[in-house]
Design a protein around this motif. Structure first.
Motif, PDB file in Angstrom:
ATOM      1  N   LEU A  35      -9.081  51.813  45.616  1.00  0.00           N
ATOM      2  CA  LEU A  35      -8.333  52.916  45.142  1.00  0.00           C
ATOM      3  C   LEU A  35      -8.351  52.669  43.669  1.00  0.00           C
ATOM      4  O   LEU A  35      -8.484  51.735  43.119  1.00  0.00           O
ATOM      5  CB  LEU A  35      -7.026  52.880  45.767  1.00  0.00           C
ATOM      6  N   SER A  68       1.794  53.576  41.828  1.00  0.00           N
ATOM      7  CA  SER A  68       0.910  54.447  42.646  1.00  0.00           C
ATOM      8  C   SER A  68      -0.167  53.646  43.417  1.00  0.00           C
ATOM      9  O   SER A  68      -0.135  54.154  44.519  1.00  0.00           O
ATOM     10  CB  SER A  68       0.284  55.316  41.586  1.00  0.00           C
ATOM     11  N   GLU A  74       2.153  52.245  46.547  1.00  0.00           N
ATOM     12  CA  GLU A  74       2.466  53.280  47.448  1.00  0.00           C
ATOM     13  C   GLU A  74       1.497  54.122  48.172  1.00  0.00           C
ATOM     14  O   GLU A  74       1.475  54.017  49.558  1.00  0.00           O
ATOM     15  CB  GLU A  74       3.079  54.719  46.631  1.00  0.00           C
ATOM     16  N   ARG A  75       0.058  54.031  47.652  1.00  0.00           N
ATOM     17  CA  ARG A  75      -0.925  54.300  48.490  1.00  0.00           C
ATOM     18  C   ARG A  75      -1.466  53.314  49.587  1.00  0.00           C
ATOM     19  O   ARG A  75      -1.752  53.720  50.531  1.00  0.00           O
ATOM     20  CB  ARG A  75      -1.961  54.669  47.638  1.00  0.00           C
ATOM     21  N   LYS A 115       1.141  53.434  52.284  1.00  0.00           N
ATOM     22  CA  LYS A 115       0.631  54.538  53.334  1.00  0.00           C
ATOM     23  C   LYS A 115      -0.647  54.363  54.136  1.00  0.00           C
ATOM     24  O   LYS A 115      -0.448  54.661  55.417  1.00  0.00           O
ATOM     25  CB  LYS A 115       0.441  55.940  52.315  1.00  0.00           C
TER      26      LYS A 115
END
Length: 138
Positions: A27, A116, A119-120, A123
């Motif tokens: 990511l 960010s 959180e990704r 998820k």
């Protein structure tokens, strides 16, 4: 809550690091890139490493500064964003944070991007866990 970083949380094993970069997913939230690999739940829910490449940041003082900023942001945010999702999904994760920019970023930018990324990853861990309706016998 325990905000300490324990030795067990460091990703040191050469085999684990190779597996992370070979089989893991990536990511990006500039100036940070996170490579992560979900694994079965073990003793530590999260193991991490931070890499500030010498090729991009030439001065050692700046590399150390960025490493400290990244580590501090991770330390303050992991318990709220990442660990609960991993416990719920009953899995662990290995993460490598790599700094991409050629100039040092302020702490606020690194913190925003770290939130960010975490959180990704949380998820992705939640999506990885099997839903109760998908289990046999339902």
């Amino acid at each position: 809550m325990d905000y300490k970083l324990h030795k067990e949380e460091k990703l040191c094993s050469r085999t684990a690091i190779n597996n992370l970069f070979d089989e893991g997913k990536s990511l990006m939230a500039f100036p940070l890139r996170a490579a992560y690999r979900l694994r079965p739940s073990g003793q530590q829910p999260v193991r991490f490493l931070i890499s500030i490449p010498k090729k991009r940041i030439h001065k050692a003082v700046e590399r150390v500064l960025l490493r400290r900023r990244t580590r501090e942001s991770y330390r303050l945010n992991r318990n709220q964003l990442l660990v609960p999702a991993l416990q719920q999904a009953d899995c662990g994760v290995d993460i490598a944070f790599v700094y991409l920019d050629k100039t040092p970023a302020p702490y606020q930018v690194i913190d925003e991007k770290m939130i960010s990324l975490l959180e990704r990853i949380a998820k992705a861990a939640a999506d990885h866990s099997p839903e109760p309706s998908q289990q046999p016998g339902s």
